[in-house]
Design an enzyme around this catalytic site. Structure first.
Site, short mmCIF file in Angstrom:
data_model
loop_
_atom_site.label_atom_id
_atom_site.label_comp_id
_atom_site.label_asym_id
_atom_site.label_seq_id
_atom_site.Cartn_x
_atom_site.Cartn_y
_atom_site.Cartn_z
N LEU A 217 6.59 -8.59 11.37
CA LEU A 217 6.23 -8.67 9.96
C LEU A 217 5.53 -10.00 9.69
O LEU A 217 4.49 -10.06 9.05
CB LEU A 217 7.52 -8.58 9.14
CG LEU A 217 7.45 -8.28 7.66
CD1 LEU A 217 6.89 -6.90 7.42
CD2 LEU A 217 8.85 -8.36 7.04
N HIS B 170 -6.54 9.97 -2.52
CA HIS B 170 -6.04 9.86 -1.14
C HIS B 170 -6.98 10.52 -0.13
O HIS B 170 -7.29 9.95 0.91
CB HIS B 170 -4.64 10.48 -1.06
CG HIS B 170 -3.80 9.95 0.04
ND1 HIS B 170 -2.43 9.78 -0.07
CD2 HIS B 170 -4.09 9.56 1.30
CE1 HIS B 170 -1.96 9.29 1.06
NE2 HIS B 170 -2.94 9.16 1.91
N ASP C 160 0.84 -1.19 0.00
CA ASP C 160 0.00 0.00 0.00
C ASP C 160 0.88 1.24 0.00
O ASP C 160 1.49 1.58 1.01
CB ASP C 160 -0.91 0.01 1.23
CG ASP C 160 -1.84 1.22 1.21
OD1 ASP C 160 -2.85 1.15 0.48
OD2 ASP C 160 -1.53 2.23 1.87
N LYS D 276 -1.83 6.01 -4.39
CA LYS D 276 -2.84 7.06 -4.23
C LYS D 276 -2.44 8.37 -4.88
O LYS D 276 -1.26 8.72 -4.91
CB LYS D 276 -3.10 7.30 -2.73
CG LYS D 276 -3.24 6.01 -1.95
CD LYS D 276 -3.59 6.20 -0.49
CE LYS D 276 -3.45 4.90 0.27
NZ LYS D 276 -2.11 4.66 0.81
N TYR E 231 3.95 9.26 0.23
CA TYR E 231 4.93 8.54 1.04
C TYR E 231 6.36 8.67 0.48
O TYR E 231 7.32 8.32 1.15
CB TYR E 231 4.56 7.05 1.17
CG TYR E 231 3.16 6.78 1.71
CD1 TYR E 231 2.44 7.78 2.38
CD2 TYR E 231 2.55 5.55 1.53
CE1 TYR E 231 1.15 7.54 2.84
CE2 TYR E 231 1.25 5.32 2.00
CZ TYR E 231 0.57 6.31 2.65
OH TYR E 231 -0.71 6.07 3.11
P1 NAD Z 1 -0.14 0.79 11.74
O1 NAD Z 1 -1.45 0.66 12.40
O2 NAD Z 1 0.31 -0.19 10.75
O3 NAD Z 1 0.92 0.95 12.88
C1 NAD Z 1 2.27 1.07 12.67
C2 NAD Z 1 2.93 1.11 14.04
O4 NAD Z 1 2.66 -0.09 14.75
C3 NAD Z 1 4.41 1.21 13.97
O5 NAD Z 1 4.81 1.95 15.11
C4 NAD Z 1 4.87 -0.22 14.09
O6 NAD Z 1 6.16 -0.32 14.61
C5 NAD Z 1 3.86 -0.77 15.06
N1 NAD Z 1 3.65 -2.21 14.87
C6 NAD Z 1 3.51 -2.86 13.69
N2 NAD Z 1 3.29 -4.17 13.91
C7 NAD Z 1 3.28 -4.35 15.26
C8 NAD Z 1 3.10 -5.48 16.07
N3 NAD Z 1 2.87 -6.69 15.54
N4 NAD Z 1 3.14 -5.30 17.40
C9 NAD Z 1 3.33 -4.08 17.94
N5 NAD Z 1 3.53 -2.95 17.21
C10 NAD Z 1 3.49 -3.09 15.87
O7 NAD Z 1 -0.16 2.21 11.18
P2 NAD Z 1 -0.13 3.07 9.93
O8 NAD Z 1 1.24 3.06 9.35
O9 NAD Z 1 -0.74 4.32 10.37
O10 NAD Z 1 -1.14 2.39 8.92
C11 NAD Z 1 -0.79 1.31 8.10
C12 NAD Z 1 -0.75 1.71 6.64
O11 NAD Z 1 -1.98 2.29 6.26
C13 NAD Z 1 0.27 2.80 6.28
O12 NAD Z 1 1.56 2.30 6.17
C14 NAD Z 1 -0.30 3.30 4.98
O13 NAD Z 1 0.04 2.43 3.92
C15 NAD Z 1 -1.79 3.25 5.24
N6 NAD Z 1 -2.34 4.56 5.68
C16 NAD Z 1 -3.16 5.22 4.83
C17 NAD Z 1 -3.69 6.45 5.18
C18 NAD Z 1 -4.62 7.15 4.25
O14 NAD Z 1 -4.89 8.35 4.43
N7 NAD Z 1 -5.18 6.47 3.28
C19 NAD Z 1 -3.35 7.02 6.41
C20 NAD Z 1 -2.52 6.33 7.28
C21 NAD Z 1 -2.02 5.10 6.90
#
Ligand code: NAD
Length: 328
Positions: A283, A112, A45, A79, A50
């Site tokens: 991951l 987006h 994604d 996006k 980004y």
């Molecule tokens: P996320 O919910 O994936 O959280 C990421 C955070 O959680 C990081 O700090 C990571 O280290 C931690 N983490 C990941 N796996 C974990 C685990 N198993 N245990 C504990 N901590 C863990 O947050 P995000 O990055 O806000 O959202 C995911 C994706 O969504 C983004 O990378 C992006 O691609 C998308 N996104 C889109 C929009 C939009 O406006 N469309 C906005 C925000 C994010």
């Protein structure tokens, strides 16, 4: 593919679990993406915002060259950023982004945010640009109706640049509106969705309209604690979702981590997730929330959903100096 994919209105399949590229540093993105493919991720994604599309594409291409996957086993979402909503700009951006990925086509191209901002030359928009570039302190909107932008995305489908299109951060009224003129369907709606922001009616509407939901920021506050103060403000005083009793209890019962429970809470309801992690163990764990992984009880799904506070972290009506109240 199979039961761990969602059938989109376009007729294409989208994996239920993917890898989010927000905040993945460009210089590490190729290796991170390559490793994610090795672990089993098939959906990535991305977004123009980004600023790591080229590098993510390099990682995918290397995996294809090394025989790990074929192009058609990978699903790329990306996006269109807010400054490029004007028809010609949107088509040009889609072409440029597609070239940056270097994979022949994009699988899913999303608007987006449903808000048009004044054009800024792409080379002047640098990550972390958020909503403006370094020189443009003020946010300026542009007089471009969303219908123009949607029709540009439809042209992007017609040109063979993307297979499916959709929108992110849209609410019911916008979806209903697009459905009135859409020639190509809204295949996916990507929204902030976690137990503090459940939006049950929006989820229901998407189901009724055959729009697949992708949840972002599935861990709630966690992602926003890493950001500058204005973005962190709403996140810093609420308990982490990983620490909430019901989430921990469900995790203990199924022998999984709280993070996996939060992701499964979505995937079990056919909502796709796109968590991000740079840590090898996480991951792997984040991928093990697909349909063959484990099952939460309907009581657990309900109790976790009852944590809802309507608490939105990604809200430009809150964190921008000049608020854009798109979620009002
Ligand atoms: P996320 O919910 O994936 O959280 C990421 C955070 O959680 C990081 O700090 C990571 O280290 C931690 N983490 C990941 N796996 C974990 C685990 N198993 N245990 C504990 N901590 C863990 O947050 P995000 O990055 O806000 O959202 C995911 C994706 O969504 C983004 O990378 C992006 O691609 C998308 N996104 C889109 C929009 C939009 O406006 N469309 C906005 C925000 C994010």
């Amino acid at each position: 593919m199979g039961r761990d994919t969602i059938m989109l209105a376009s007729g294409h399949q989208m994996p239920l679990v993917g890898f989010g590229l927000w905040k993945v540093p460009a210089d590490k993105a190729a290796d991170i993406v390559y490793n994610a493919i090795k672990v089993g991720y098939r959906l990535f994604d991305g977004a123009y915002d980004y600023q790591n599309e080229k590098e993510a594409g390099q990682g995918i291409r290397r995996a294809i060259e090394d025989g790990l996957v074929k192009r058609d086993e990978i699903f790329v979402t990306t996006k269109l950023w807010n400054n490029y909503h004007q028809k010609d700009h949107a088509v040009q951006m889609a072409k440029a982004q597609n070239e940056a990925w270097g994979l022949g086509y994009i699988d899913l191209y999303l608007i987006h945010f449903p808000v048009a901002l004044k054009y800024i030359e792409p080379e002047k928009l640098r990550y972390p640009a958020w909503w403006t570039d370094a020189e443009h302190k003020a946010i300026e909107t542009a007089p471009i109706p969303l219908q123009d932008t949607w029709q540009a995305l439809e042209e992007v489908v017609d040109l063979g640049i993307t297979k499916s299109i959709g929108i992110s951060n849209a609410q019911a009224q916008t979806l209903y509106d697009i459905q009135r003129y859409a020639r190509h369907p809204i295949s996916s709606l990507q929204i902030e969705h976690h137990p503090y922001l459940v939006q049950p009616e929006l989820v229901e509407l998407a189901r009724e309209e055959n729009i697949a939901i992708t949840a972002y920021s599935s861990f709630g506050p966690q992602s926003f604690l890493e950001l500058p103060p204005a973005f962190r403000a709403r996140a810093k005083d609420v308990p982490l979702l990983f620490d909430v009793d019901i989430v921990r209890e469900a995790a203990a019962r199924v022998g999984k981590t709280p993070a996996q429970v939060l992701l499964r809470w979505a995937t079990q309801r056919d909502i796709a997730v796109i968590p991000k992690s740079n840590d090898a163990t996480r991951l792997r764990q984040n991928l093990e929330v697909r349909n063959d992984s484990f099952t939460l009880t309907s009581d657990e799904i309900k109790s976790i959903g009852a944590l809802d506070k309507g608490l939105r972290f990604n809200d430009p009506g809150f964190y921008l100096d000049k608020p854009l109240r798109i979620f009002a």
